[in-house]
Design a protein around this motif. Structure first.
Motif, PDB file in Angstrom:
ATOM      1  N   ILE A  59     134.347  28.621 -22.365  1.00  0.00           N
ATOM      2  CA  ILE A  59     134.661  27.619 -23.655  1.00  0.00           C
ATOM      3  C   ILE A  59     134.162  26.361 -23.535  1.00  0.00           C
ATOM      4  CG2 ILE A  59     136.596  26.452 -24.864  1.00  0.00           C
ATOM      5  CD1 ILE A  59     138.378  28.686 -23.832  1.00  0.00           C
ATOM      6  N   ASP A  60     133.485  25.830 -24.721  1.00  0.00           N
ATOM      7  CA  ASP A  60     132.642  24.505 -24.701  1.00  0.00           C
ATOM      8  C   ASP A  60     133.460  23.486 -23.999  1.00  0.00           C
ATOM      9  OD1 ASP A  60     131.239  22.234 -25.752  1.00  0.00           O
ATOM     10  OD2 ASP A  60     131.474  22.536 -27.708  1.00  0.00           O
ATOM     11  N   ARG A  61     132.417  23.148 -22.972  1.00  0.00           N
ATOM     12  CA  ARG A  61     133.095  22.260 -21.817  1.00  0.00           C
ATOM     13  C   ARG A  61     132.851  20.739 -22.216  1.00  0.00           C
ATOM     14  NH1 ARG A  61     132.943  24.339 -16.580  1.00  0.00           N
ATOM     15  NH2 ARG A  61     131.892  22.582 -15.667  1.00  0.00           N
ATOM     16  N   ARG A  62     132.298  20.243 -23.131  1.00  0.00           N
ATOM     17  CA  ARG A  62     132.000  18.794 -23.482  1.00  0.00           C
ATOM     18  C   ARG A  62     133.285  18.159 -23.581  1.00  0.00           C
ATOM     19  NH1 ARG A  62     127.776  19.682 -28.333  1.00  0.00           N
ATOM     20  NH2 ARG A  62     129.330  21.144 -28.483  1.00  0.00           N
ATOM     21  N   LYS A  63     133.974  18.439 -24.440  1.00  0.00           N
ATOM     22  CA  LYS A  63     135.202  17.500 -24.684  1.00  0.00           C
ATOM     23  C   LYS A  63     136.077  17.497 -23.180  1.00  0.00           C
ATOM     24  CE  LYS A  63     138.523  21.068 -26.474  1.00  0.00           C
ATOM     25  NZ  LYS A  63     139.398  21.446 -27.904  1.00  0.00           N
ATOM     26  N   PHE A  64     136.166  18.416 -22.508  1.00  0.00           N
ATOM     27  CA  PHE A  64     136.607  18.222 -21.172  1.00  0.00           C
ATOM     28  C   PHE A  64     136.018  17.465 -20.033  1.00  0.00           C
ATOM     29  CE2 PHE A  64     137.608  22.621 -23.327  1.00  0.00           C
ATOM     30  CZ  PHE A  64     138.894  22.303 -23.533  1.00  0.00           C
ATOM     31  N   GLN A  65     134.861  17.583 -20.231  1.00  0.00           N
ATOM     32  CA  GLN A  65     134.112  16.623 -19.125  1.00  0.00           C
ATOM     33  C   GLN A  65     134.414  15.158 -19.879  1.00  0.00           C
ATOM     34  OE1 GLN A  65     130.376  18.568 -19.862  1.00  0.00           O
ATOM     35  NE2 GLN A  65     130.380  19.895 -17.981  1.00  0.00           N
ATOM     36  N   ASP A  66     134.203  14.870 -21.319  1.00  0.00           N
ATOM     37  CA  ASP A  66     134.341  13.540 -21.835  1.00  0.00           C
ATOM     38  C   ASP A  66     135.899  13.038 -21.410  1.00  0.00           C
ATOM     39  OD1 ASP A  66     131.998  13.501 -22.600  1.00  0.00           O
ATOM     40  OD2 ASP A  66     132.689  14.099 -25.068  1.00  0.00           O
ATOM     41  N   ALA A  67     136.905  13.997 -21.397  1.00  0.00           N
ATOM     42  CA  ALA A  67     138.179  13.718 -20.970  1.00  0.00           C
ATOM     43  C   ALA A  67     138.223  13.405 -19.634  1.00  0.00           C
ATOM     44  CB  ALA A  67     139.212  14.813 -21.118  1.00  0.00           C
ATOM     45  N   ILE A  68     137.517  14.039 -18.767  1.00  0.00           N
ATOM     46  CA  ILE A  68     137.589  13.594 -17.303  1.00  0.00           C
ATOM     47  C   ILE A  68     136.851  12.063 -17.157  1.00  0.00           C
ATOM     48  CG2 ILE A  68     136.408  14.092 -15.346  1.00  0.00           C
ATOM     49  CD1 ILE A  68     136.883  16.953 -15.567  1.00  0.00           C
ATOM     50  N   ALA A  69     135.978  11.914 -17.866  1.00  0.00           N
ATOM     51  CA  ALA A  69     134.952  10.599 -17.693  1.00  0.00           C
ATOM     52  C   ALA A  69     136.008   9.569 -18.210  1.00  0.00           C
ATOM     53  CB  ALA A  69     133.904  10.579 -18.658  1.00  0.00           C
ATOM     54  N   GLN A  70     136.745   9.710 -19.380  1.00  0.00           N
ATOM     55  CA  GLN A  70     137.994   8.909 -19.725  1.00  0.00           C
ATOM     56  C   GLN A  70     138.927   8.516 -18.682  1.00  0.00           C
ATOM     57  OE1 GLN A  70     139.530   9.705 -23.467  1.00  0.00           O
ATOM     58  NE2 GLN A  70     141.016   7.972 -23.665  1.00  0.00           N
ATOM     59  N   ALA A  71     139.373   9.910 -18.284  1.00  0.00           N
ATOM     60  CA  ALA A  71     140.481   9.685 -16.937  1.00  0.00           C
ATOM     61  C   ALA A  71     140.098   8.815 -16.061  1.00  0.00           C
ATOM     62  CB  ALA A  71     141.138  10.796 -16.868  1.00  0.00           C
TER      63      ALA A  71
END
Length: 354
Positions: A59-71
């Motif tokens: 599944i499109d990983r970009r928003k989850f990678q951005d969420a990790i960066a924000q966290a």
């Protein structure tokens, strides 16, 4: 009356009871997404065997990678606040020893420090959650088995826990489920303890071919259906060549407990009358005549019998005929109990003199 007779013999009577069964995978897993998004990758061939842990969908990983960066940024900020709160608390504690600061100020610094520790813990949990969501974006095979036709394609939007992506079914070993009557439960419990390689056999859907691997009793369901008086039994079969498929219908053959060395006669010797079965058994009988002499005649006596299964053109006799008895196989249509008979071609008997 001339009849044809044969000797009842003991023979190896191996026969089976048959039950309608359904082939079932022992591990059948539906694949559903745990996060929402769009399918950006499919990494398998439909219908192939996939290995446990093999990557299947992405599944499109970009928003989850951005969420990790924000966290991670939030965790860094929380750590900085915690470091500042720790230094302030240490400084106020030193001043308190010299009575250079109010006690209330120290208490406030302590509270700020504890709050900062809590914020760090929250930031760490948010980071772990973001990493978990990223891991869910890659869907892997939970078991080794055959995967079906994909229910989604590239670009399809999937919802968390709702969209069925595919199904993976383990194939080796595989099970066959049958439903038995509650009166047979004890028999199957006994088979579970002492079954042999010949106890369970499987007839494939063509109704002719016997599966070349024996089965073993895997499980008996927990309870009886109180409406039907039946219970489910599962028998396990090896399936290295993937001949048996989930959902396939088949006939399960269960070795009958009465199999063994039994009396066997031709089936054509048996007649049926109102649901009961009879056999004519010929015996030599000495009859005393008025003149004082005696003669031997062969008399056909009608015996009620209990029959077992048919074995081709023969039948197993459970009771009513013993090994060595002469049974009538042809010419019995006109026979009555205690008729005199002679061995020969049926229908050629000599009429009685008037």
């Amino acid at each position: 009356m001339s009849v044809t007779m044969v000797v009842a013999k003991m023979g190896d009577a191996v026969y089976y009871d048959q039950y309608q069964g359904t082939v079932v995978s022992l591990n059948n897993v539906e694949l559903r997404a745990q996060v929402s998004g769009f399918i950006t990758g499919i990494f398998f061939k439909e219908g192939d065997v996939v290995q446990k842990g093999q990557r299947l969908y992405e599944i499109d990983r970009r928003k989850f990678q951005d969420a990790i960066a924000q966290a991670q940024a939030n965790l860094a900020n929380a750590n900085a606040n915690l470091d500042k709160a720790k230094k302030d608390l240490d400084r106020y504690n030193m001043l308190l020893k010299n009575d250079a600061v109010a006690r209330q100020t120290v208490d406030q610094a302590t509270a700020t420090y504890e709050t900062s520790k809590g914020q760090v813990a929250v930031a760490k949990a948010a980071l772990a959650s973001a990493k978990t969501d990223l891991s869910y974006a890659t869907i892997t095979a939970p078991v080794t088995g055959r995967i079906g036709i994909s229910q989604v394609r590239l670009g399809s939007q999937v919802g968390a826990g709702t969209t069925l992506l595919n199904t993976v079914s383990s194939e080796n070993p595989i099970g066959v489920d049958v439903v038995i009557n509650e009166q047979d439960i004890n028999r199957f419990y006994d088979l579970q303890k002492k079954s042999t390689d010949s106890t369970f056999r499987l007839i494939l859907p063509d109704g002719v071919t016997t599966y070349d691997k024996p089965g073993k009793l895997l499980a008996i369901d927990r309870g009886v259906n109180n409406q039907t008086g039946s219970i489910k039994v599962r028998v396990q079969f090896p399936n290295e060549r993937s001949i048996l498929k989930d959902g396939m219908s088949a006939n399960l053959k269960v070795l009958n407990s009465q199999s063994g060395n039994r009396v066997i006669i031709p089936y054509k010797a048996v007649t049926e009358q109102m649901g009961e079965f009879f056999v004519f058994v010929a015996k030599d009988t000495t009859i005393r005549q008025k003149e004082g002499g005696a003669k031997k005649d062969t008399i056909a006596f009608q015996h009620k019998v209990a029959i077992g299964p048919r074995l081709g053109d023969k039948v197993v006799i459970v009771s009513g005929v013993n090994a060595g008895d002469l049974v009538v196989t042809e010419g019995l249509q006109r026979l009555r109990d205690s008729s005199m008979v002679t061995s020969g071609t049926p229908g050629t008997g000599t009429p009685a003199k008037k």
